[in-house]
Scaffold this active site. Sequence first.
Site, mmCIF file in Angstrom:
data_model
loop_
_atom_site.group_PDB
_atom_site.id
_atom_site.type_symbol
_atom_site.label_atom_id
_atom_site.label_comp_id
_atom_site.label_asym_id
_atom_site.label_seq_id
_atom_site.Cartn_x
_atom_site.Cartn_y
_atom_site.Cartn_z
ATOM 1 N N LYS A 106 0.788 -1.248 0.009
ATOM 2 C CA LYS A 106 0.029 0.076 -0.005
ATOM 3 C C LYS A 106 0.728 1.254 -0.184
ATOM 4 C CE LYS A 106 -4.505 0.887 0.339
ATOM 5 N NZ LYS A 106 -5.535 -0.113 0.058
HETATM 6 N N1 GLU Z 1 -7.460 0.022 -3.084
HETATM 7 C C1 GLU Z 1 -8.073 -1.104 -3.153
HETATM 8 C C2 GLU Z 1 -8.173 -2.055 -1.951
HETATM 9 O O1 GLU Z 1 -8.148 -1.561 -0.896
HETATM 10 C C3 GLU Z 1 -7.827 -1.849 -4.460
HETATM 11 C C4 GLU Z 1 -6.125 -2.426 -4.366
HETATM 12 C C5 GLU Z 1 -5.811 -3.018 -5.727
HETATM 13 O O2 GLU Z 1 -6.567 -3.006 -6.728
HETATM 14 O O3 GLU Z 1 -4.723 -3.256 -5.908
HETATM 15 O O4 GLU Z 1 -8.386 -2.998 -1.977
#
Ligand code: GLU
Length: 416
Positions: A106
Amino acid sequence: MADQANPFDSLQEQLDAAAEYVDARDDVLERLKHPERVLETTLSVELDDGSIELFDAYRSQFNGDRGPYKGGIRYHPGVTRDEVKALSGWMAYKCAIVDIPYGGGKGGIEVDPANYSESELERLTRAFAAELRPLIGEDRDIPAPDVNTGQREMNWIKDTYETLEHTTAPGVITGKALDSGGSEGRVEATGRSTMLTARETFAWLGRDLSEATVAVQGYGNAGSIAARLIDEQGGTIVAVSDSSGGIYDPEGLDAEAVADTKAETGSVVDHAGEEISNDELLTLDVDLLIPAALENAIDEALAHDVEADVITEAANGPITPAADEVLADKEVYVVPDILANAGGVVVSYFEWVQNRQRFSWTEERVNDELEAVITDAFDDLVEAHETNGTPTLRTAAYAVAIERVVDAYTQAGNWP
Ligand code: GLU
């Protein structure tokens, strides 16, 4: 008022609660509670008036045993290193419960994007992409959208990476616009898995989503689309909110019309309906509550007043561990974020597969395959819950997910 539980502490408590249902060594479990590495950087960005502003930015790579690190990048004034670490851990276990071949990552920049012009945001995004370049890649770490980021930012990151690497590599990032290598169904995917998991939960409880009253806290991408899809299934959306407040109509709101109002005026409160606060919305006597905003929306104190029967977490980490215990005692069924909102990363995976194959799927295929992944994962979760007698669905989901990560870690062996 929500408390300020540290999200990284919350993640660790959730993992500890599930560990007793997992057959694994304590030292291995301890390893899987910490990120492998975190990039912390200070970005210098030239503003439109020629001055330079500094921004704190992070990328946490939590675990790569099941595949490349995967997870979004958020732009928010509340971004911290611990928040990004927690979110990266949630991603690792999210990818494991839906069984897609990714680890967890993240990123985030401490910024309120509403205060900057489009060209300033482009320079900020490209500055971050240049810092990320050595860490990311189609087989290494694959970012995606998150809070306050979308196709525009993903397209800039892809372009920065490809330009610096002198290549084309659309699979380096997901959530792109269709013409930049995005996938059909990706924008809707988080809301779609929220609807699907709610539908499965009601069916499991012998009830029907089409007869449910529903309140949605947060009306961004996840919340507004979950509301629209549940509306289409026949559910009655009685209340929605955003950071400016909420509206309530016991006869039911038209989810799509509310989204149109928000797009026009900036807030759902400008739509017809009785005005209510976010805390009032979260404590409404509804069948289904969907927190779709940020972490810590429901803390221990508020949990005592929650009257919903089922909660599906479209946001990441909206319920503190202390609130979780209160809700479990009240027999409120909480479908955890790592499954309820996993549609986003599942369709990111489909986008990446399409990018690698240079072959596009139809929207129907994307939605069908997403439904299969989510319903299979829901069945795994229910089986773990019923077999182990876990106190919550969250603990069952983590037990399944941790076991998969433990297996991959153990089979690979410790390094060095
Ligand atoms: N931000 C989204 C989540 O928290 C999607 C992450 C992604 O598609 O890699 O799952």
